[in-house]
Write an enzyme that holds these catalytic residues in place. Sequence first.
Site, PDB file in Angstrom:
ATOM      1  N   LYS A 217      55.580  47.187  30.520  1.00  0.00           N
ATOM      2  CA  LYS A 217      54.988  47.609  29.236  1.00  0.00           C
ATOM      3  C   LYS A 217      55.378  49.032  28.847  1.00  0.00           C
ATOM      4  O   LYS A 217      55.866  49.811  29.655  1.00  0.00           O
ATOM      5  CB  LYS A 217      53.474  47.384  29.251  1.00  0.00           C
ATOM      6  CG  LYS A 217      53.186  45.877  29.082  1.00  0.00           C
ATOM      7  CD  LYS A 217      51.765  45.530  28.845  1.00  0.00           C
ATOM      8  CE  LYS A 217      51.664  44.012  28.596  1.00  0.00           C
ATOM      9  NZ  LYS A 217      50.294  43.526  28.684  1.00  0.00           N
ATOM     10  N   ARG A 251      49.761  39.870  36.562  1.00  0.00           N
ATOM     11  CA  ARG A 251      50.631  39.072  35.681  1.00  0.00           C
ATOM     12  C   ARG A 251      51.952  39.826  35.525  1.00  0.00           C
ATOM     13  O   ARG A 251      51.989  40.878  34.901  1.00  0.00           O
ATOM     14  CB  ARG A 251      49.920  38.899  34.329  1.00  0.00           C
ATOM     15  CG  ARG A 251      50.682  38.092  33.316  1.00  0.00           C
ATOM     16  CD  ARG A 251      49.922  38.067  31.984  1.00  0.00           C
ATOM     17  NE  ARG A 251      50.596  37.240  31.007  1.00  0.00           N
ATOM     18  CZ  ARG A 251      51.596  37.663  30.235  1.00  0.00           C
ATOM     19  NH1 ARG A 251      52.032  38.897  30.319  1.00  0.00           N
ATOM     20  NH2 ARG A 251      52.153  36.832  29.366  1.00  0.00           N
TER      21      ARG A 251
END
Length: 278
Positions: A217, A251
């Site tokens: 991210k 995740r």
Amino acid sequence: MTVAHRPPAPRVMGIVNVTPDSFSDGGEFLDPDRAIAHGRELAAEGADLLDIGGESTRPGAEAVTAEEELARVGPVVEALALGDAPAVSIDTSKLAVAEAALSAGAAMVNDVTAMRAEPELAGLCAERGCEVVLMHMLGDPRTMQENPIYEDVVDEVKAFLAERIEFAVAEGVDEELIWIDPGIGFGKTVEHSLELHRRLGELAELGRPILFGSSRKSFIGKLTGAEVHDRLGGTVASNVIAYANGARMLRVHDVAPMREALTVAEAILSGDRASIRP
Ligand code: HH2
């Protein structure tokens, strides 16, 4: 050495994005055969679950119809939910997509809107008895990263998740089947993301296990300067810290290196000699 604490082994959720526009792997697995092969690779690398998604949530992504989303994920869920492969999670906010995926064998519904987009999703999950992920997001995917403001990000995420757990349970979802997720990157600045890592344990006070999704991210890029495909080191650091601070499912796009890092982190945190090879 004193054993600080002994966290249970974390689960690793491998990401399968059947989309043209996901932020890190858009277009790579839009072809169902490639997505299925990728899911099998992640399974072989040690994924406990495969999270299959057909709509990108990156800032500014195009919305897709339920028909289009289902056309993307349907064949992939069907193939990967067969046999004794890892359990399949469907990453969707849409009732029709979740319903078809559960009928095809998915065991979990991962909804980044925490059942705000289509509240009927709660009744479906209650009826099917599947696991559910409720994630925090401030705003919506188009605007969420523009200028997120919190007085106290952890307190606000926690209050939101408490309210969404209450909603889901009132709709009949078994509380024991609920996972909570702080939603890294969903309406969070770099500072917010880092504070959520540091104070993750406060979310565990809600009594539900934490799923954590920071893989590749943008906060990692903003710290290291690395482009999206070059964020593995940052991803591993983030996830190991999250695990040490209470996350129970991670995740990630890169399952094998994550598994390797967790094996070492787990041995350090638990002080358990059983994992040492002769
Ligand atoms: N992040 C993304 C998508 N789904 N679900 C949960 N529970 N938690 C997350 O942090 C999360 C999520 C975004 O990552 P990715 O799937 O790689 O990208 P895109 O949404 O662009 O497909």
